[in-house]
Design an enzyme around this catalytic site. Structure first.
Site, PDB file in Angstrom:
ATOM      1  CG  ASP A 162      25.669  40.983  17.630  1.00  0.00           C
ATOM      2  OD1 ASP A 162      25.845  41.169  16.411  1.00  0.00           O
ATOM      3  OD2 ASP A 162      25.873  39.893  18.190  1.00  0.00           O
ATOM      4  CD  GLU A 163      30.206  41.041  15.232  1.00  0.00           C
ATOM      5  OE1 GLU A 163      31.273  41.380  14.675  1.00  0.00           O
ATOM      6  OE2 GLU A 163      29.727  39.904  15.123  1.00  0.00           O
ATOM      7  CG  ASP A 183      30.182  40.816  19.667  1.00  0.00           C
ATOM      8  OD1 ASP A 183      29.176  40.838  18.947  1.00  0.00           O
ATOM      9  OD2 ASP A 183      30.397  39.927  20.511  1.00  0.00           O
TER      10      ASP A 183
END
Length: 426
Positions: free
Chosen positions: A119-120, A16
Site C-alpha cells: 500500500d506504499e 500511501d
C-alpha cells in the site's frame, strides 16, 4: 546546523493508500471508505483470538479501534451496531495495488518508482514533475485525484528532498492534514524531525531500539540529533550511524539505484502484521507467485530459477532468509508455487513472518515446451493451456474475477473452489 549543500536535493513523493485493506473491502461492498465503520478480520474461524488486520478511519475515530488488535477487544454488537466485520481478500488487495502502480507510471519512469509495500510506494519525481504542474503540491494532488477517480481510494502523500524526508513527512504530518499532503525540506528539520517527542513514532525506531536509546539518556529526536555519534556507533554499530543520520534528515539513497539488476521478474509485500500461521503465509506466497507467473506468461518467457525472500518480525533474533533454486524452465503457476512452497517448508522454523518476496530468474523465450520426464507432454500442455485461459479471463474481467466466480459455484467446497482458481481463497 548541518551543511546540506552536498546532500542530494531531489523531489520524492511517498504515497500511501489510506487504510488500504479496509478501503478495498468498503469499495467491494459499494461503500465510501471514509464514511463506513469497518474492520477486516483475519481467520474468523479462530473466534475471539482472530486478529484485526485493518480498520477504516471511521472505525478508528468512532470506536477507538486499532490495527492488529484481537477480535475479543472489538466492541459488542450492542455497543457498535453499525460496525461491519469482513473477511480479507488478498487477491483484491494485490489487484488494487497493481492498478495504483499503473497510475504512478503515468507520472514517472519505471526506474524511478520503488514499491515499498502493498500500500506504499516512493516515486522520484525530480525529472518529471514539471510536466504535470508548476508546484509539487499540485502535482501530488493530481496523483491523489487520479487514484480516487479511477479506483475510489484515498491517499496520503509525503514530499521530501530525499526518500527519508518524504517518508517522515507522510507518516508524521500528511496523515493529519486535511489535504493529506506534506512537504519537508532540509531546512525544516528543526521544526519537523526535532519536534518528535516519542522515538517510536519515527520510522525504523522500534520499542526495543527506543529503550536502548533511553538508557543513553536520549528520549526524543532533538536529543538524538545532538548526541555524540561515537557513542551511538559504539552502542549500535552501523544502526547507530543510521539513527544519527535520520535525526538530521540525511538519506543519500537514489531510488533507481535500489532496483535489482539482471533479467528477472518479481513481486514483494510487507505484511500488515506478523504472520505465524503456515497456511496463511503460503497463501500470500501463492498470490505473489501467481502474479509473477502471469507477468512472465504475458511476456512469452519461461523461468529457469525461483527465488523466495522471507523477512522475519523485528522481534525475532534472525532477520529471515533468501533462497533460490534452479528449475526446469516453466511458466506454469502451479509448478512455480510448488517450488516456492518447498523452499519455504525446508527453511522456515515457525518464526513470525513480516515480509515476503517472490521472483523468477533465468528468463528465456518460451519458443518451445520444455520436456519434463516426470509428466506426460499432454498433461504439461493441459496445465499451460489452463493458465492461458485463466490469464485471458483475468485480463478481461480483473484479477479477482475467478475468485468471485468460484464462490458462486453450486455445491462447491472451499477446497474445490481453491483448486479451481489456483489456490486463491475468496
Amino acid at each position: 546546523m548541518y551543511d546540506y549543500r552536498y546532500e542530494p536535493h531531489r523531489l520524492i513523493f511517498m504515497i500511501d493508500n489510506k487504510s488500504f485493506f479496509a478501503s478495498c473491502e468498503a469499495l467491494r461492498l459499494g461503500l465510501n471508505p471514509m464514511m463506513v465503520p469497518l474492520v477486516v478480520l483475519s481467520r474468523p474461524e479462530a473466534g475471539k483470538s482472530a486478529l484485526v488486520m485493518a480498520a477504516s478511519p471511521v472505525a478508528k475515530s468512532k470506536y477507538g479501534l486499532k490495527n492488529v488488535m484481537r477480535a475479543k477487544d472489538l466492541p459488542s454488537r450492542q455497543e457498535a451496531p453499525d460496525l461491519m466485520i469482513v473477511q480479507p481478500h488478498m487477491s483484491l488487495y494485490i489487484e488494487k495495488s497493481m492498478a495504483v502502480r499503473e497510475i504512478f507510471r503515468k507520472y514517472a519512469a519505471d526506474e524511478d518508482i520503488y514499491v515499498y509495500s502493498i500500500d506504499e510506494a516512493m516515486i522520484d519525481m525530480t525529472a518529471s514533475w514539471k510536466l504535470f504542474g508548476d508546484d509539487p503540491y499540485l502535482v501530488a494532488r493530481k496523483i491523489q485525484k487520479d487514484i480516487h477517480d479511477e479506483l475510489g481510494l484515498y491517499t496520503t502523500c509525503g514530499i521530501g528532498e530525499n526518500p527519508l524526508l518524504a517518508k517522515l513527512a507522510m507518516d508524521l504530518s500528511a496523515k493529519h492534514r486535511k489535504s493529506m499532503i506534506a512537504y519537508w525540506h532540509y531546512i525544516d528539520v528543526p521544526d519537523t524531525i526535532w519536534q518528535v517527542k516519542q522515538l517510536e513514532d519515527v520510522w525504523s525506531i522500534n520499542t526495543r531500539t527506543a529503550r536502548r536509546l533511553e538508557r543513553l539518556g536520549i528520549h526524543n529526536m532533538y536529543q538524538l540529533a545532538h548526541s555524540d555519534p561515537a557513542v551511538l556507533h559504539k552502542e549500535f554499530g552501523l544502526l547507530g550511524d543510521q539513527l544519527f543520520a535520520i535525526s538530521w534528515g540525511v538519506d543519500r539513497s537514489i531510488i533507481k539505484e535500489r532496483r535489482p539488476h539482471g533479467k528477472s521478474c518479481g513481486n514483494s509485500q510487507i505484511l500488515d502484521r506478523d504472520y505465524l500461521d503456515q497456511r496463511q503465509i503460503e497463501i500470500v506466497i501463492e498470490e505473489l507467485a501467481d502474479q509473477v507467473a502471469s507477468r512472465i506468461r504475458a511476456k512469452g518467457l519461461l523461468a529457469g530459477q525461483v527465488r523466495l525472500e522471507v523477512g522475519y518480525s523485528y522481534l525475532e533474533e534472525e532477520r529471515g532468509f533468501t533462497k533460490q533454486v534452479k528449475i526446469t524452465p516453466t511458466d506454469v503457476s502451479k509448478d512455480l508455487v510448488d517450488y516456492l512452497w518447498r523452499i519455504f517448508r525446508q527453511n522456515w522454523q515457525g518464526q513470525a513472518v513480516r515480509q515476503l518476496g517472490v521472483s523468477c530468474g533465468y528468463l528465456t523465450p518460451a519458443t518451445a515446451i520444455q520436456l519434463d520426464l516426470f509428466i506426460s507432454p499432454e498433461a504439461a500442455e493441459k496445465k499451460r493451456r489452463f493458465d492461458q485461459i485463466v490469464d485471458q479471463i483475468r485480463n478481461k474481467y480483473g484479477f479477482v474475477s475467478l475468485v468471485r466466480a468460484a464462490s458462486l459455484l453450486p455445491g462447491a467446497t472451499a477446497i474445490r473452489r481453491s483448486r479451481l482458481i489456483g489456490g486463491h481463497q475468496a
